[in-house]
Motif scaffolding. Structure first.
Motif, PDB file in Angstrom:
ATOM      1  N   VAL A   1       0.558  -0.798  -0.089  1.00 52.90           N
ATOM      2  CA  VAL A   1      -0.507  -0.079   0.166  1.00 52.90           C
ATOM      3  C   VAL A   1       0.608   1.178   0.269  1.00 52.90           C
ATOM      4  N   PHE A   2       2.031   1.126   0.774  1.00 56.02           N
ATOM      5  CA  PHE A   2       3.206   2.557   1.084  1.00 56.02           C
ATOM      6  C   PHE A   2       3.180   2.690  -0.829  1.00 56.02           C
ATOM      7  N   HIS A   3       3.670   1.494  -1.137  1.00 53.52           N
ATOM      8  CA  HIS A   3       4.347   1.873  -2.285  1.00 53.52           C
ATOM      9  C   HIS A   3       3.342   2.955  -3.915  1.00 53.52           C
ATOM     10  N   TRP A   4       2.073   2.047  -3.470  1.00 53.32           N
ATOM     11  CA  TRP A   4       1.445   2.301  -4.834  1.00 53.32           C
ATOM     12  C   TRP A   4       1.210   3.672  -4.102  1.00 53.32           C
ATOM     13  N   SER A   5       0.842   4.266  -3.058  1.00 49.84           N
ATOM     14  CA  SER A   5       0.387   5.801  -2.789  1.00 49.84           C
ATOM     15  C   SER A   5       0.967   6.528  -2.838  1.00 49.84           C
ATOM     16  N   LEU A   6       2.681   6.134  -2.782  1.00 50.89           N
ATOM     17  CA  LEU A   6       3.288   7.115  -3.313  1.00 50.89           C
ATOM     18  C   LEU A   6       3.843   7.268  -4.537  1.00 50.89           C
ATOM     19  N   VAL A   7       4.212   6.327  -5.528  1.00 43.59           N
ATOM     20  CA  VAL A   7       3.844   6.374  -6.593  1.00 43.59           C
ATOM     21  C   VAL A   7       1.922   7.113  -6.991  1.00 43.59           C
ATOM     22  N   ALA A   8       1.443   7.042  -6.518  1.00 45.72           N
ATOM     23  CA  ALA A   8      -0.001   7.666  -6.574  1.00 45.72           C
ATOM     24  C   ALA A   8       0.684   9.577  -6.337  1.00 45.72           C
ATOM     25  N   SER A   9       1.140   9.532  -5.331  1.00 45.37           N
ATOM     26  CA  SER A   9       0.832  10.741  -4.268  1.00 45.37           C
ATOM     27  C   SER A   9       2.252  11.848  -5.278  1.00 45.37           C
ATOM     28  N   PHE A  10       3.546  11.002  -6.262  1.00 48.90           N
ATOM     29  CA  PHE A  10       4.245  11.566  -6.537  1.00 48.90           C
ATOM     30  C   PHE A  10       3.486  11.783  -8.169  1.00 48.90           C
ATOM     31  N   ALA A  11       3.415  11.415  -8.259  1.00 48.22           N
ATOM     32  CA  ALA A  11       2.318  11.190  -9.723  1.00 48.22           C
ATOM     33  C   ALA A  11       1.634  12.532  -9.879  1.00 48.22           C
ATOM     34  N   VAL A  12       0.086  12.568  -9.196  1.00 49.19           N
ATOM     35  CA  VAL A  12      -0.636  13.311  -8.818  1.00 49.19           C
ATOM     36  C   VAL A  12       0.554  14.725  -8.637  1.00 49.19           C
ATOM     37  N   ALA A  13       1.565  14.555  -7.883  1.00 49.12           N
ATOM     38  CA  ALA A  13       1.992  15.589  -7.515  1.00 49.12           C
ATOM     39  C   ALA A  13       2.969  16.562  -8.459  1.00 49.12           C
ATOM     40  N   TRP A  14       3.777  15.767  -9.658  1.00 48.41           N
ATOM     41  CA  TRP A  14       4.283  16.173 -10.765  1.00 48.41           C
ATOM     42  C   TRP A  14       2.734  16.360 -11.831  1.00 48.41           C
ATOM     43  N   LEU A  15       2.185  15.941 -12.383  1.00 44.66           N
ATOM     44  CA  LEU A  15       1.188  16.033 -13.373  1.00 44.66           C
ATOM     45  C   LEU A  15       0.678  17.772 -12.532  1.00 44.66           C
ATOM     46  N   THR A  16       0.267  17.765 -11.902  1.00 44.20           N
ATOM     47  CA  THR A  16      -0.751  19.161 -10.837  1.00 44.20           C
ATOM     48  C   THR A  16       0.361  21.032 -10.805  1.00 44.20           C
ATOM     49  N   ALA A  17       1.367  19.909 -10.926  1.00 46.19           N
ATOM     50  CA  ALA A  17       2.584  21.075 -10.161  1.00 46.19           C
ATOM     51  C   ALA A  17       2.510  22.902 -10.768  1.00 46.19           C
ATOM     52  N   GLU A  18       1.809  22.339 -11.976  1.00 46.27           N
ATOM     53  CA  GLU A  18       1.477  24.177 -12.864  1.00 46.27           C
ATOM     54  C   GLU A  18       0.289  24.495 -12.646  1.00 46.27           C
ATOM     55  N   ASP A  19      -0.826  23.815 -12.066  1.00 43.28           N
ATOM     56  CA  ASP A  19      -1.971  24.024 -12.091  1.00 43.28           C
ATOM     57  C   ASP A  19      -2.868  23.933 -11.408  1.00 43.28           C
ATOM     58  N   VAL A  20      -2.818  22.991 -10.791  1.00 43.77           N
ATOM     59  CA  VAL A  20      -3.842  22.931  -9.361  1.00 43.77           C
ATOM     60  C   VAL A  20      -2.819  22.489  -7.681  1.00 43.77           C
ATOM     61  N   ARG A  21      -2.632  23.776  -7.825  1.00 43.90           N
ATOM     62  CA  ARG A  21      -1.794  23.705  -6.180  1.00 43.90           C
ATOM     63  C   ARG A  21      -2.463  23.195  -5.497  1.00 43.90           C
ATOM     64  N   VAL A  22      -3.518  23.027  -4.795  1.00 46.62           N
ATOM     65  CA  VAL A  22      -3.982  22.738  -3.722  1.00 46.62           C
ATOM     66  C   VAL A  22      -3.559  21.422  -3.443  1.00 46.62           C
ATOM     67  N   LEU A  23      -3.721  21.008  -4.891  1.00 41.30           N
ATOM     68  CA  LEU A  23      -3.704  19.352  -4.627  1.00 41.30           C
ATOM     69  C   LEU A  23      -2.347  18.463  -4.853  1.00 41.30           C
ATOM     70  N   HIS A  24      -1.977  20.163  -5.192  1.00 43.44           N
ATOM     71  CA  HIS A  24      -0.300  19.537  -5.824  1.00 43.44           C
ATOM     72  C   HIS A  24       0.567  19.668  -3.664  1.00 43.44           C
ATOM     73  N   GLU A  25      -0.281  20.612  -3.337  1.00 41.70           N
ATOM     74  CA  GLU A  25       0.718  20.224  -1.907  1.00 41.70           C
ATOM     75  C   GLU A  25      -0.002  19.670  -1.357  1.00 41.70           C
ATOM     76  N   TRP A  26      -1.341  19.088  -1.185  1.00 44.05           N
ATOM     77  CA  TRP A  26      -1.830  17.736  -0.638  1.00 44.05           C
ATOM     78  C   TRP A  26      -1.122  16.392  -1.022  1.00 44.05           C
ATOM     79  N   ALA A  27      -0.825  15.991  -2.007  1.00 48.10           N
ATOM     80  CA  ALA A  27       0.139  14.608  -2.928  1.00 48.10           C
ATOM     81  C   ALA A  27       1.251  15.005  -2.111  1.00 48.10           C
ATOM     82  N   GLY A  28       1.714  16.530  -2.197  1.00 39.19           N
ATOM     83  CA  GLY A  28       3.078  16.527  -1.215  1.00 39.19           C
ATOM     84  C   GLY A  28       3.218  16.098   0.030  1.00 39.19           C
TER      85      GLY A  28
END
Length: 179
Positions: free
Chosen positions: A14-41
Protein backbone atom coordinates in the motif's frame (compact mmCIF):
# COMPACT_ATOMS: atom_id res chain seq x y z
CA UNK A 1 1.99 -27.65 -2.64
CA UNK A 2 2.76 -23.93 -2.54
CA UNK A 3 4.77 -22.44 -5.40
CA UNK A 4 5.09 -18.94 -3.95
CA UNK A 5 6.10 -17.34 -0.69
CA UNK A 6 4.80 -14.16 0.95
CA UNK A 7 7.48 -11.44 0.83
CA UNK A 8 5.84 -7.99 0.75
CA UNK A 9 3.40 -7.29 3.57
CA UNK A 10 0.25 -5.22 2.98
CA UNK A 11 1.80 -2.06 4.44
CA UNK A 12 4.77 -2.18 2.04
CA UNK A 13 2.48 -2.73 -0.95
CA UNK A 14 0.00 0.00 0.00
CA UNK A 15 2.89 2.36 0.80
CA UNK A 16 4.56 1.67 -2.55
CA UNK A 17 1.50 2.29 -4.71
CA UNK A 18 0.35 5.25 -2.57
CA UNK A 19 3.75 6.90 -2.98
CA UNK A 20 3.58 6.26 -6.72
CA UNK A 21 0.15 7.90 -6.82
CA UNK A 22 1.10 10.88 -4.67
CA UNK A 23 4.23 11.61 -6.71
CA UNK A 24 2.31 11.25 -9.98
CA UNK A 25 -0.44 13.59 -8.77
CA UNK A 26 2.10 16.13 -7.50
CA UNK A 27 4.08 15.99 -10.76
CA UNK A 28 0.99 16.33 -12.95
CA UNK A 29 -0.53 19.19 -10.92
CA UNK A 30 2.65 21.20 -10.30
CA UNK A 31 1.70 24.07 -12.57
CA UNK A 32 -2.09 23.99 -12.54
CA UNK A 33 -3.76 22.79 -9.35
CA UNK A 34 -1.73 24.13 -6.44
CA UNK A 35 -3.97 22.81 -3.63
CA UNK A 36 -3.95 19.27 -5.03
CA UNK A 37 -0.19 19.53 -5.63
CA UNK A 38 0.39 20.53 -2.00
CA UNK A 39 -1.85 17.81 -0.58
CA UNK A 40 -0.12 15.20 -2.71
CA UNK A 41 3.18 16.46 -1.29
CA UNK A 42 1.88 16.26 2.27
CA UNK A 43 0.69 12.71 1.58
CA UNK A 44 4.11 11.77 0.22
CA UNK A 45 5.82 13.27 3.28
CA UNK A 46 3.52 11.39 5.65
CA UNK A 47 4.05 8.16 3.73
CA UNK A 48 7.83 8.57 3.97
CA UNK A 49 7.55 9.09 7.74
CA UNK A 50 5.45 5.94 8.12
CA UNK A 51 7.86 3.95 5.94
CA UNK A 52 10.81 5.02 8.06
CA UNK A 53 9.06 3.61 11.14
CA UNK A 54 8.10 0.42 9.27
CA UNK A 55 11.71 0.07 8.08
CA UNK A 56 12.71 -0.38 11.71
CA UNK A 57 9.70 -2.17 13.20
CA UNK A 58 8.12 -3.88 10.20
CA UNK A 59 8.15 -7.38 8.86
CA UNK A 60 11.35 -9.15 7.79
CA UNK A 61 11.57 -7.97 4.16
CA UNK A 62 10.37 -4.46 5.04
CA UNK A 63 13.20 -3.80 7.49
CA UNK A 64 16.12 -1.67 6.36
CA UNK A 65 18.63 -4.02 7.94
CA UNK A 66 17.40 -6.75 5.59
CA UNK A 67 18.20 -4.90 2.38
CA UNK A 68 20.73 -2.16 3.08
CA UNK A 69 24.07 -3.49 1.91
CA UNK A 70 27.62 -2.15 2.00
CA UNK A 71 28.88 -0.10 -0.97
CA UNK A 72 31.20 -2.98 -1.90
CA UNK A 73 28.30 -5.42 -2.03
CA UNK A 74 26.28 -3.02 -4.21
CA UNK A 75 29.21 -2.53 -6.61
CA UNK A 76 29.79 -6.30 -6.80
CA UNK A 77 26.09 -6.86 -7.52
CA UNK A 78 26.10 -4.22 -10.27
CA UNK A 79 29.18 -5.91 -11.76
CA UNK A 80 27.32 -9.23 -11.66
CA UNK A 81 24.36 -7.64 -13.49
CA UNK A 82 26.72 -6.41 -16.20
CA UNK A 83 28.06 -9.94 -16.68
CA UNK A 84 24.63 -11.57 -16.44
CA UNK A 85 25.35 -13.64 -13.33
CA UNK A 86 23.59 -11.75 -10.55
CA UNK A 87 21.90 -13.77 -7.81
CA UNK A 88 18.15 -13.74 -7.28
CA UNK A 89 17.10 -12.21 -3.96
CA UNK A 90 13.80 -12.96 -2.27
CA UNK A 91 13.71 -9.45 -0.85
CA UNK A 92 15.38 -6.43 -2.41
CA UNK A 93 18.67 -7.05 -4.15
CA UNK A 94 21.60 -4.76 -3.25
CA UNK A 95 20.90 -2.36 -6.13
CA UNK A 96 17.20 -2.29 -5.22
CA UNK A 97 18.04 -1.55 -1.59
CA UNK A 98 20.21 1.39 -2.63
CA UNK A 99 17.43 2.61 -4.92
CA UNK A 100 14.92 2.50 -2.06
CA UNK A 101 17.20 4.67 0.05
CA UNK A 102 17.69 7.11 -2.84
CA UNK A 103 13.94 7.29 -3.54
CA UNK A 104 13.04 7.77 0.15
CA UNK A 105 15.69 10.45 0.71
CA UNK A 106 14.86 12.32 -2.49
CA UNK A 107 11.10 12.19 -1.93
CA UNK A 108 11.59 13.40 1.65
CA UNK A 109 13.69 16.32 0.36
CA UNK A 110 11.10 17.15 -2.31
CA UNK A 111 8.34 17.14 0.30
CA UNK A 112 10.42 19.21 2.74
CA UNK A 113 11.33 21.88 0.18
CA UNK A 114 7.73 21.97 -0.99
CA UNK A 115 6.50 22.48 2.55
CA UNK A 116 9.14 25.18 3.12
CA UNK A 117 7.54 27.21 0.33
CA UNK A 118 4.28 27.34 2.29
CA UNK A 119 5.89 28.98 5.32
CA UNK A 120 6.36 32.68 5.98
CA UNK A 121 10.12 32.22 6.24
CA UNK A 122 10.69 30.50 2.90
CA UNK A 123 7.74 31.66 0.76
CA UNK A 124 9.04 33.33 -2.40
CA UNK A 125 12.69 32.39 -1.80
CA UNK A 126 14.01 31.53 -5.25
CA UNK A 127 16.62 28.98 -4.26
CA UNK A 128 14.07 26.92 -2.30
CA UNK A 129 11.77 26.75 -5.32
CA UNK A 130 14.69 25.89 -7.60
CA UNK A 131 15.95 23.13 -5.29
CA UNK A 132 12.40 21.74 -5.07
CA UNK A 133 12.09 21.63 -8.86
CA UNK A 134 15.54 20.07 -9.35
CA UNK A 135 14.81 17.43 -6.70
CA UNK A 136 11.46 16.62 -8.34
CA UNK A 137 13.30 16.09 -11.65
CA UNK A 138 15.90 13.91 -9.90
CA UNK A 139 13.03 11.94 -8.39
CA UNK A 140 11.53 11.39 -11.84
CA UNK A 141 14.91 10.14 -13.08
CA UNK A 142 15.23 7.78 -10.11
CA UNK A 143 11.74 6.45 -10.79
CA UNK A 144 12.79 5.73 -14.38
CA UNK A 145 15.90 3.87 -13.19
CA UNK A 146 13.82 1.98 -10.65
CA UNK A 147 11.35 0.84 -13.31
CA UNK A 148 14.24 -0.17 -15.58
CA UNK A 149 15.81 -2.17 -12.74
CA UNK A 150 12.51 -3.92 -12.03
CA UNK A 151 12.15 -4.82 -15.72
CA UNK A 152 15.73 -6.14 -15.97
CA UNK A 153 15.38 -8.21 -12.79
CA UNK A 154 11.98 -9.51 -13.89
CA UNK A 155 13.37 -10.65 -17.24
CA UNK A 156 16.63 -12.06 -15.87
CA UNK A 157 14.98 -14.05 -13.10
CA UNK A 158 11.78 -14.86 -15.03
CA UNK A 159 9.65 -13.34 -12.30
CA UNK A 160 7.00 -10.63 -12.56
CA UNK A 161 8.13 -8.19 -9.86
CA UNK A 162 5.32 -5.74 -10.61
CA UNK A 163 2.78 -8.47 -9.89
CA UNK A 164 4.71 -9.34 -6.71
CA UNK A 165 4.27 -5.75 -5.50
CA UNK A 166 0.50 -6.21 -5.90
CA UNK A 167 0.17 -9.73 -4.48
CA UNK A 168 3.08 -9.69 -2.03
CA UNK A 169 4.16 -13.11 -3.30
CA UNK A 170 7.26 -14.29 -5.16
CA UNK A 171 8.40 -17.64 -6.49
CA UNK A 172 9.78 -20.02 -3.87
CA UNK A 173 13.54 -19.75 -3.43
CA UNK A 174 15.84 -22.04 -5.32
CA UNK A 175 19.18 -23.32 -4.09
CA UNK A 176 21.23 -20.30 -5.24
CA UNK A 177 18.70 -17.65 -4.21
CA UNK A 178 19.50 -15.28 -1.38
CA UNK A 179 16.97 -14.91 1.43
Amino acid sequence: MATTVKIWDPFVRVFHWSLVASFAVAWLTAEDVRVLHEWAGYAAGALIGLRLVWGIMGTRYARFRQFIRSPGTVVAYLRDIATGREARYLGHNPAGGLMILALLATMAAVAATGWMQTTDTWFGVDWVEEVHEVLASVMLGLVGLHVLGVLVASLRHRENLVRAMFTGRKRLPGGADIH
